[in-house]
Design an enzyme around this catalytic site. Structure first.
Site, short mmCIF file in Angstrom:
data_model
loop_
_atom_site.label_atom_id
_atom_site.label_comp_id
_atom_site.label_asym_id
_atom_site.label_seq_id
_atom_site.Cartn_x
_atom_site.Cartn_y
_atom_site.Cartn_z
N ASP A 1 0.85 -1.20 0.00
CA ASP A 1 0.00 0.00 0.00
C ASP A 1 0.88 1.25 0.00
OD1 ASP A 1 -2.40 -1.38 0.09
OD2 ASP A 1 -2.72 -1.07 2.24
N ARG B 1 -0.80 -1.25 -8.62
CA ARG B 1 -2.19 -0.82 -8.35
C ARG B 1 -2.20 0.70 -8.53
NH1 ARG B 1 -3.75 -1.01 -2.39
NH2 ARG B 1 -4.26 -3.20 -2.71
P1 FDA Z 1 -14.25 9.01 -5.16
O1 FDA Z 1 -14.49 8.86 -3.69
O2 FDA Z 1 -13.23 10.00 -5.62
O3 FDA Z 1 -15.62 9.28 -5.86
C1 FDA Z 1 -15.70 9.64 -7.24
C2 FDA Z 1 -17.03 9.24 -7.83
O4 FDA Z 1 -17.15 7.81 -7.80
C3 FDA Z 1 -18.22 9.73 -7.06
O5 FDA Z 1 -18.54 11.04 -7.39
C4 FDA Z 1 -19.27 8.71 -7.47
O6 FDA Z 1 -19.75 8.99 -8.75
C5 FDA Z 1 -18.49 7.43 -7.51
N1 FDA Z 1 -18.52 6.72 -6.22
C6 FDA Z 1 -17.49 6.62 -5.34
N2 FDA Z 1 -17.86 5.89 -4.27
C7 FDA Z 1 -19.13 5.52 -4.47
C8 FDA Z 1 -20.08 4.77 -3.71
N3 FDA Z 1 -19.77 4.21 -2.53
N4 FDA Z 1 -21.32 4.61 -4.23
C9 FDA Z 1 -21.66 5.15 -5.42
N5 FDA Z 1 -20.79 5.89 -6.17
C10 FDA Z 1 -19.56 6.06 -5.71
N6 FDA Z 1 -5.17 5.25 -1.52
C11 FDA Z 1 -3.87 5.45 -1.20
O7 FDA Z 1 -3.46 6.60 -1.04
N7 FDA Z 1 -3.01 4.39 -1.07
C12 FDA Z 1 -3.41 3.11 -1.29
O8 FDA Z 1 -2.59 2.18 -1.17
C13 FDA Z 1 -4.78 2.88 -1.64
N8 FDA Z 1 -5.25 1.64 -1.88
C14 FDA Z 1 -6.53 1.47 -2.35
C15 FDA Z 1 -6.98 0.19 -2.70
C16 FDA Z 1 -8.24 0.03 -3.24
C17 FDA Z 1 -8.69 -1.35 -3.65
C18 FDA Z 1 -9.09 1.16 -3.44
C19 FDA Z 1 -10.43 1.02 -4.06
C20 FDA Z 1 -8.66 2.41 -3.04
C21 FDA Z 1 -7.40 2.57 -2.49
N9 FDA Z 1 -6.96 3.82 -2.09
C22 FDA Z 1 -5.64 3.99 -1.74
C23 FDA Z 1 -7.93 4.95 -1.95
C24 FDA Z 1 -7.97 5.81 -3.18
O9 FDA Z 1 -6.77 6.52 -3.32
C25 FDA Z 1 -9.15 6.81 -3.10
O10 FDA Z 1 -8.95 7.65 -1.99
C26 FDA Z 1 -10.51 6.17 -2.98
O11 FDA Z 1 -10.61 5.00 -3.78
C27 FDA Z 1 -11.60 7.19 -3.42
O12 FDA Z 1 -11.50 7.48 -4.79
P2 FDA Z 1 -12.50 6.80 -5.87
O13 FDA Z 1 -11.90 6.97 -7.21
O14 FDA Z 1 -12.74 5.39 -5.47
O15 FDA Z 1 -13.87 7.55 -5.77
#
Ligand code: FDA
Length: 290
Positions: A116, A167
């Protein structure tokens, strides 16, 4: 204030491995892959770092036994680890020795270990540790790169050149504008650029996001560039968008769920609450219901 664990239950599979393992059954039954994360971060005391290193070693063995008893494919199950738990912020030599021991056990069990990525104060040291061990464990360890960091284009290029399994995520920590993009459209734009490169030049990337716009972008890039659906995987967090996770599997994609467990769940849980108001609403609703 001490938060009751019941509030975190949707996002954290359990306080112990015994609690967490049963949560994997329905995921694997539905064709999802998993990566297990023993929660904890920034350990400053040597005995605690050693205790976490041992706990991670035990996790590898118990998880491999669980996987084999189920007859699941080797790649269906892996672990994610934060190097700051096993000595990174105490003594680099200690962290490398602990990581090497862990990777030797993971290689014996044919289990993949994801490193991570945490805050920017340890980005370089995390990638240095990765590069130090990677030549000896090329099939069993891979880093995380964060699209919000300015440096990531160069890190993606290096990972592709070395054939390392990355990742890609947006990045979850508060970083200054001098090193990290701050607004969502820019972060998404870079995520797409990095995803394109990883999909076309990288090795089996994990595209970690819950963002529909990025999921659609990854699907489009893969279709247009002729990247097959088993040459990469989507990744999401336990408890978030479970229906979307399963729909992607039904559509022929690979999907890995990041399953955290452990007693040190508060920082992880707080990041999830900060990220999305829906997550906070869910917890508030649970509080009101009692
Ligand atoms: P974000 O929260 O930015 O949302 C963007 C859009 O996605 C929303 O406007 C909506 O449309 C949709 N959406 C998101 N969540 C939803 C929900 N629950 N229901 C419906 N729609 C939704 N970070 C890090 O710094 N180091 C790491 O090692 C990791 N490892 C990691 C592993 C895995 C498997 C994941 C999924 C994430 C990480 N992260 C991480 C976290 C990552 O950096 C990030 O902070 C989160 O995934 C949030 O970004 P998203 O792109 O997922 O959606």
């Amino acid at each position: 204030m001490t938060l009751p664990f019941a509030l975190a239950r949707r996002f954290v599979a359990g306080r112990t491995l015994d609690d967490a393992l049963p949560a994997l059954d329905p995921l694997l039954d539905d064709g999802l892959f998993v990566t297990l994360d023993l929660l904890g971060e920034h350990v400053h005391e040597r005995p605690r770092a050693q205790a976490f290193a041992h706990a991670y070693g035990d996790l590898v063995e118990r998880l491999a036994d669980y996987r084999d008893a189920r007859g699941a494919a080797p790649e269906a199950v892996g672990i994610s680890i934060k190097l700051s738990m096993i000595g990174q912020v105490i003594d680099r030599g200690l962290a490398e020795a602990n990581l090497r021991d862990l990777l030797a056990r993971a290689r014996d069990a044919d289990l993949f270990v994801r490193l991570d990525m945490e805050g920017s104060e340890i980005t370089q040291s995390t990638l240095d540790l990765f590069m130090a061990v990677y030549p000896d464990f090329p099939d069993h360890v891979g880093p995380v790169l964060q699209a919000y960091l300015h440096r990531t284009a160069a890190d993606v290029a290096r990972a592709c050149a070395f054939g390392a399994r990355v990742r890609l995520c947006k990045g979850a920590y508060k970083e200054p504008a001098s090193i990290a993009f701050q607004d969502m459209p820019t972060i998404r734009w870079y995520y797409r650029q990095h995803a394109t490169r990883l999909l076309t030049e990288g090795r089996y990337p994990g595209l970690a996001t819950h963002d529909d716009e990025l999921i659609a972008a990854v699907q489009q890039i893969a279709d247009e560039r002729g990247v097959s659906r088993d040459a990469f995987e989507f990744q999401m967090l336990y408890g978030l968008r479970p229906e979307t996770q399963r729909q992607l599997v039904r559509d022929g994609y690979r999907m890995r769920v990041y399953v955290p467990y452990g007693t040190e769940w508060v920082p992880y849980f707080s990041r999830r609450l900060r990220e999305r108001k829906e997550n906070a609403f869910f917890v508030l609703k649970a509080l009101v219901k009692g």
